[in-house]
Design an enzyme around this catalytic site. Structure first.
Site, PDB file in Angstrom:
ATOM      1  N   ASP A 122      -2.885 -10.704  -5.389  1.00  0.00           N
ATOM      2  CA  ASP A 122      -4.004 -10.136  -4.635  1.00  0.00           C
ATOM      3  C   ASP A 122      -4.713 -11.298  -3.929  1.00  0.00           C
ATOM      4  O   ASP A 122      -4.400 -12.476  -4.169  1.00  0.00           O
ATOM      5  CB  ASP A 122      -4.936  -9.432  -5.623  1.00  0.00           C
ATOM      6  CG  ASP A 122      -6.205  -8.903  -4.983  1.00  0.00           C
ATOM      7  OD1 ASP A 122      -6.099  -8.230  -3.947  1.00  0.00           O
ATOM      8  OD2 ASP A 122      -7.293  -9.180  -5.510  1.00  0.00           O
ATOM      9  N   ASP A 124      -8.654 -11.077  -2.365  1.00  0.00           N
ATOM     10  CA  ASP A 124     -10.102 -11.083  -2.603  1.00  0.00           C
ATOM     11  C   ASP A 124     -10.404 -11.157  -4.093  1.00  0.00           C
ATOM     12  O   ASP A 124      -9.936 -10.343  -4.887  1.00  0.00           O
ATOM     13  CB  ASP A 124     -10.747  -9.819  -2.016  1.00  0.00           C
ATOM     14  CG  ASP A 124     -10.832  -9.846  -0.504  1.00  0.00           C
ATOM     15  OD1 ASP A 124     -11.108 -10.921   0.052  1.00  0.00           O
ATOM     16  OD2 ASP A 124     -10.613  -8.786   0.116  1.00  0.00           O
ATOM     17  N   GLU A 169     -15.589   1.805  -8.179  1.00  0.00           N
ATOM     18  CA  GLU A 169     -14.372   0.988  -8.258  1.00  0.00           C
ATOM     19  C   GLU A 169     -14.235   0.278  -9.597  1.00  0.00           C
ATOM     20  O   GLU A 169     -13.140   0.183 -10.158  1.00  0.00           O
ATOM     21  CB  GLU A 169     -14.363  -0.047  -7.124  1.00  0.00           C
ATOM     22  CG  GLU A 169     -13.154  -0.981  -7.170  1.00  0.00           C
ATOM     23  CD  GLU A 169     -13.241  -2.095  -6.141  1.00  0.00           C
ATOM     24  OE1 GLU A 169     -12.654  -3.168  -6.391  1.00  0.00           O
ATOM     25  OE2 GLU A 169     -13.899  -1.909  -5.100  1.00  0.00           O
ATOM     26  N   SER A 190     -15.950   2.847   6.262  1.00  0.00           N
ATOM     27  CA  SER A 190     -16.267   1.480   6.675  1.00  0.00           C
ATOM     28  C   SER A 190     -15.424   1.055   7.875  1.00  0.00           C
ATOM     29  O   SER A 190     -15.925   0.416   8.810  1.00  0.00           O
ATOM     30  CB  SER A 190     -16.067   0.501   5.516  1.00  0.00           C
ATOM     31  OG  SER A 190     -14.730   0.466   5.093  1.00  0.00           O
ATOM     32  N   SER A 237      -3.017  -7.424  -0.190  1.00  0.00           N
ATOM     33  CA  SER A 237      -4.476  -7.308  -0.197  1.00  0.00           C
ATOM     34  C   SER A 237      -4.963  -5.985   0.373  1.00  0.00           C
ATOM     35  O   SER A 237      -4.450  -5.497   1.383  1.00  0.00           O
ATOM     36  CB  SER A 237      -5.088  -8.457   0.610  1.00  0.00           C
ATOM     37  OG  SER A 237      -6.477  -8.283   0.759  1.00  0.00           O
ATOM     38  N   LYS A 286      -1.827   0.428  -4.439  1.00  0.00           N
ATOM     39  CA  LYS A 286      -0.886  -0.665  -4.179  1.00  0.00           C
ATOM     40  C   LYS A 286       0.529  -0.324  -4.648  1.00  0.00           C
ATOM     41  O   LYS A 286       1.498  -0.931  -4.188  1.00  0.00           O
ATOM     42  CB  LYS A 286      -1.384  -1.959  -4.816  1.00  0.00           C
ATOM     43  CG  LYS A 286      -2.590  -2.532  -4.071  1.00  0.00           C
ATOM     44  CD  LYS A 286      -2.955  -3.921  -4.544  1.00  0.00           C
ATOM     45  CE  LYS A 286      -4.055  -4.523  -3.671  1.00  0.00           C
ATOM     46  NZ  LYS A 286      -4.415  -5.896  -4.073  1.00  0.00           N
ATOM     47  N   ASP A 311      -7.177  -9.071  -9.783  1.00  0.00           N
ATOM     48  CA  ASP A 311      -8.502  -8.998 -10.394  1.00  0.00           C
ATOM     49  C   ASP A 311      -8.902  -7.562 -10.719  1.00  0.00           C
ATOM     50  O   ASP A 311     -10.027  -7.314 -11.135  1.00  0.00           O
ATOM     51  CB  ASP A 311      -9.559  -9.638  -9.482  1.00  0.00           C
ATOM     52  CG  ASP A 311      -9.908  -8.770  -8.290  1.00  0.00           C
ATOM     53  OD1 ASP A 311     -11.114  -8.553  -8.035  1.00  0.00           O
ATOM     54  OD2 ASP A 311      -8.982  -8.296  -7.607  1.00  0.00           O
TER      55      ASP A 311
END
Length: 370
Positions: A122, A124, A169, A190, A237, A286, A311
């Site tokens: 990943d 971020d 999340e 967004s 990502s 993912k 993460d």
């Protein structure tokens, strides 16, 4: 058997025992009780010089090899070492549920070397930092959210979306399936706001330079070592691919062995943002994205040893499209809501790094493998 034969057999056995144990300069078992999420971690330290390595001992134990074997059966690989005794693993930020399993995986990867290794990671809050001195670092999306190309009104709306959906999340009480539709909503809203801003492609490098984004300590060593040994790096990502690529390009680590799969912006002929390319990637889909990249993974069919870094629990599916997996070491960065999520992370990741803003542990493993 005559007397001479008995003497010879005894001499060989004696010599074998001397070689097996005499090579160990210092063998010390340290049982250190550390309260980590209510569990006791056993740390075994063995320092040897010339004797059989612990990696070899683990392999012998796995294969059921007993004391009847000759010394030749315990001959170590030239690079083997008991990595879990390295200083990087003794930090309080490192949590391992099953040290023996981690030991076995790493030893197998050491034996496989560079030619069998690939990295799936990943970006971020995995390769980039979560916080510096308690201040949150921006994700790829945050870099755009906070830049001067976005109006104040839009910035407020994006912040409201984050305050609404981010708690969902990371909520430890919701399943990934329950979170899934909320993530789709968040990304769709967004991204629609960003399209309304008519962002200019040629302004993105400046936006990244002016941001507070920061890669984890040790990132140069991480990327450069993998490039040096031609190890494929697949960055998967849910962020913004254009921003991600600019970050690693400006950091000087966007090497030819790196492939980025992410949400890429779609610009018109004048370089104005008009939408996003391909299927949406968010933190909990993912698995689908991994399956769409099976052709990439098929080209790496011989690279059956995988180090996966993430993460979130959603990152655990990033390798779902990989054929012929031999060994997989999953390293998870737990950055937020540690107490509520540590147990679940330790059940899911082989190594959990709690509020660790470095790549020291991955780098120490790579140093032994490569």
């Amino acid at each position: 058997m005559d007397k001479t034969a008995v003497v010879k057999v005894g001499a060989v056995a004696s010599a074998s025992v001397c070689v097996l144990f005499g090579g160990v300069v210092l063998a010390q078992y340290i049982f250190t009780k550390k309260k980590r999420a209510g569990k006791k971690t056993k740390i075994i330290e063995m320092v040897s010089a010339g004797g059989p390595s612990l990696c070899t001992a683990v392999e012998n134990r796995r294969l059921g090899r007993g004391h009847g074997r000759s010394v030749e059966s315990y001959r170590p690989h030239i690079n083997t070492v008991f990595v879990l005794t390295m200083p990087e693993f003794e930090k309080s930020t490192v949590h391992i549920r099953d040290p023996e399993r981690v030991e076995q995986i790493i030893c197998s990867m050491i034996q496989g070397g560079a030619s069998k290794l690939q990295i799936i990671t990943d970006f971020d809050m995995t390769l980039s930092k979560f916080a510096i001195n308690g201040k949150r670092c921006p994700t790829c999306h945050n870099i755009i959210d906070n830049c001067k190309l976005v109006t104040e009104e839009c910035r407020k709306k994006l912040l409201q979306l984050k305050e609404t959906y981010y708690p969902i999340e990371i909520d430890p009480h919701l399943t990934m399936e329950e979170k899934y539709p909320f993530m789709v909503e968040w990304y769709f809203k967004s991204h629609s706001l960003l399209v309304e801003q008519r962002l200019q492609r040629d302004k993105l490098p400046e936006v990244v330079r002016e941001s507070d984004v920061s890669l984890r300590e040790g990132y140069e060593q991480f990327f450069d070592r993998l490039q040096q040994h031609n190890v494929p790096v697949f960055i998967f990502s849910a962020g913004l691919g254009d921003i991600l690529e600019e970050i690693i390009r400006q950091a000087g680590v966007y090497h030819p062995n790196v492939k980025v799969v992410s949400n890429f912006m779609d610009f018109d002929e004048n370089g104005i943002l008009k939408g996003f390319k391909g299927e949406l990637i968010h933190v909990y889909n993912k698995h689908d994205g991994a399956l769409r990249n099976t052709e990439y993974f098929k080209q790496l069919k011989d690279n059956g040893n995988i180090i996966l870094l993430g993460d979130s629990l959603g990152d655990l599916t990033m390798a779902d499209g990989v054929p012929n997996v031999e060994n997989m070491l999953k390293i998870g960065f737990l950055n937020d809501k540690v107490e509520e999520r540590l147990e679940k992370y330790m059940d899911s990741y082989d190594i959990v790094l709690v509020k660790d803003e470095t790549l020291e542990v991955p780098n120490s493993i790579l140093q032994k493998i490569l």
